[in-house]
Design an enzyme around this catalytic site. Structure first.
Site, short mmCIF file in Angstrom:
data_model
loop_
_atom_site.label_atom_id
_atom_site.label_comp_id
_atom_site.label_asym_id
_atom_site.label_seq_id
_atom_site.Cartn_x
_atom_site.Cartn_y
_atom_site.Cartn_z
N TYR A 103 -10.93 -1.58 -1.68
CA TYR A 103 -10.04 -0.82 -0.78
C TYR A 103 -10.45 -1.04 0.68
O TYR A 103 -9.64 -1.44 1.51
CB TYR A 103 -10.14 0.65 -1.15
CG TYR A 103 -9.17 1.55 -0.40
CD1 TYR A 103 -7.80 1.42 -0.56
CD2 TYR A 103 -9.64 2.55 0.45
CE1 TYR A 103 -6.91 2.26 0.12
CE2 TYR A 103 -8.77 3.39 1.11
CZ TYR A 103 -7.40 3.25 0.95
OH TYR A 103 -6.53 4.08 1.61
N VAL B 285 1.43 10.61 0.12
CA VAL B 285 1.72 10.62 1.57
C VAL B 285 3.07 9.96 1.87
O VAL B 285 3.90 10.54 2.58
CB VAL B 285 0.56 9.97 2.37
CG1 VAL B 285 0.99 9.73 3.82
CG2 VAL B 285 -0.67 10.86 2.33
N SER C 118 -0.52 1.72 -1.13
CA SER C 118 -1.80 1.31 -1.72
C SER C 118 -2.39 2.49 -2.47
O SER C 118 -2.45 3.59 -1.93
CB SER C 118 -2.81 0.87 -0.66
OG SER C 118 -4.05 0.57 -1.29
N THR D 276 -6.66 13.54 3.19
CA THR D 276 -5.40 14.30 3.25
C THR D 276 -5.17 14.96 1.90
O THR D 276 -5.52 14.38 0.86
CB THR D 276 -4.25 13.33 3.58
OG1 THR D 276 -4.59 12.62 4.77
CG2 THR D 276 -2.94 14.06 3.79
N LEU E 106 9.59 -9.20 -2.47
CA LEU E 106 10.32 -8.03 -1.96
C LEU E 106 11.77 -8.10 -2.43
O LEU E 106 12.27 -9.19 -2.73
CB LEU E 106 10.28 -8.03 -0.43
CG LEU E 106 8.90 -7.83 0.19
CD1 LEU E 106 8.98 -7.93 1.72
CD2 LEU E 106 8.31 -6.48 -0.21
N THR F 245 0.62 3.79 -9.18
CA THR F 245 0.03 5.14 -9.11
C THR F 245 1.05 6.18 -8.65
O THR F 245 0.79 7.38 -8.76
CB THR F 245 -1.20 5.19 -8.15
OG1 THR F 245 -0.81 4.64 -6.89
CG2 THR F 245 -2.38 4.44 -8.71
N GLY F 246 2.16 5.76 -8.12
CA GLY F 246 3.19 6.69 -7.65
C GLY F 246 3.93 7.34 -8.82
O GLY F 246 3.81 6.88 -9.96
N LYS G 290 8.84 -9.47 11.04
CA LYS G 290 9.07 -10.57 12.00
C LYS G 290 10.53 -11.03 11.93
O LYS G 290 11.21 -11.17 12.95
CB LYS G 290 8.12 -11.72 11.63
CG LYS G 290 8.15 -12.90 12.55
CD LYS G 290 7.02 -13.85 12.13
CE LYS G 290 7.39 -15.27 12.42
NZ LYS G 290 7.10 -16.19 11.33
#
Ligand code: UDP
Length: 323
Positions: free
Chosen positions: A159, A24, A89, A189, A73, A47-48, A119
């Site tokens: 999950y 997605v 995720s 999806t 990050l 998993t990507g 933020k």
């Protein structure tokens, strides 16, 4: 209800998309790149797929960082960020059993890190939640005001519960710090670029039908799901991002099928010789699932456009290339 308002142009906008190598999020990234925006992708490839990043890399305005959102990050100190979409995720039931701790950390510590960044940057933050927050729902179709029926101890809990936590964290950042947030609850999806082996019903059935292998129905096949083609889902995410409501929106296609119907439709559409076999139903498998999308439709002109037959055709073409 205030209607959705889209930006006049996207060229100067920067979208940070966590999980960009996934199914997605890869489509979402491509959507904003096609609108002329800058997209910064982050993924740790748990998993990507690297192919998805290669596809996005053909756009000049795509930047990519290989990083794990719960372990630090990338340094974005001098980088303008307007929107942060937390789409990172693993989301397939087989992942829930293989990498439960990673999933829980992604949706808790990872979401926290991205909310902190939103933020600092003054960015709008969108959390990709899930129909799984409703667990095995006792009301049907599911409306956003339903609190759900989740087994906190079951195999789906890593999950379900971590997504519920991410929703609570998102609302807390909104209330406590005034971060501009949105939440989408994504229902089933499917479409091109799904992992062929992700264990979910549509990739399984199409690949089994293409190979002439047995089609594996879990349980008696009377359980239902409502399947949304990925381009329709991306359209819904776009609408919610530019809505004016911080409370969750269900997104998906209310077109509902039993798993047995789904198997029969795929066998027929592919003219397959596969036969249907029945296997045990996994624990806590939801019996019925269908989104009520009235809330979304009250703020925009969203209607799913791709029929199940057409969506299956496009998905089948994609899987055929991988055979
Ligand atoms: N399912 C099935 N055969 C398969 C894979 C899945 O019958 O080979 C069923 C599964 O038990 C569930 C439904 O199909 O009832 C949808 O499963 P999926 O893993 O796609 O997603 P879920 O909606 O459960 O997250």
């Amino acid at each position: 209800m205030t209607r959705v308002t889209f930006p006049e142009k996207y060229d100067d906008l920067v979208f940070l998309i966590a999980g960009a190598a996934g199914f997605v999020p890869g489509h979402v990234s491509e959507f904003f790149l096609n609108k002329g925006a800058t997209v910064i992708g982050i993924d740790n490839f748990i998993t990507g797929s690297r192919e998805n990043i290669e596809l996005l890399s053909k756009y000049d305005k795509f930047k990519f960082y290989e990083a794990n959102i719960y372990e630090g990050l990338p340094d974005l100190t001098n980088q303008k960020v307007d929107f942060i979409l937390n789409l990172a995720s693993p989301a397939s039931p087989i992942d829930f059993e293989i990498i439960p701790i990673e999933i829980m950390r992604t949706n808790s510590e990872g979401s926290l890190a991205l909310l902190e960044l939103a933020k600092v940057k003054g960015a709008r933050f969108l959390e990709a939640s899930t129909s799984e927050v409703y667990g095995d729902p006792e009301i049907h179709p599911q409306v956003e005001t339903y609190f759900g029926n989740v087994n906190t101890l079951g195999p789906r809990a890593p999950y379900d519960e971590s997504k519920r936590f991410a929703e609570a964290m998102t609302m807390s950042f909104h209330r406590k710090y005034g971060v501009d947030t949105r939440i989408v609850r994504i229902f089933n999806t499917y479409g091109p670029r799904m992992r062929a082996n992700d264990g979910r019903v549509i990739p399984n059935f199409i690949n089994q039908a293409l190979r002439g292998e047995d089609i594996t129905i879990y349980g008696d096949g009377s359980q239902t799901r409502s399947f949304c083609f990925v381009t329709d889902l991306v359209n819904a995410i776009h609408n919610v991002l530019f809505s004016h409501d911080v409370t969750p929106f269900n997104i998906g296609n209310p077109d509902e099928y039993s798993v047995k119907d789904c198997a029969e439709i795929i066998v027929k559409a592919l003219n397959s010789t596969s036969k249907i076999v029945y296997m045990p139903l996994p624990q806590d498998d939801p019996k019925r699932r269908r989104p009520n999308i009235d809330k979304l439709q009250a703020v925009c002109d969203y209607t799913p456009e791709v029929s199940f037959v057409e969506g299956l055709r496009q998905t089948t073409e994609f899987f055929k290339k991988g055979l």
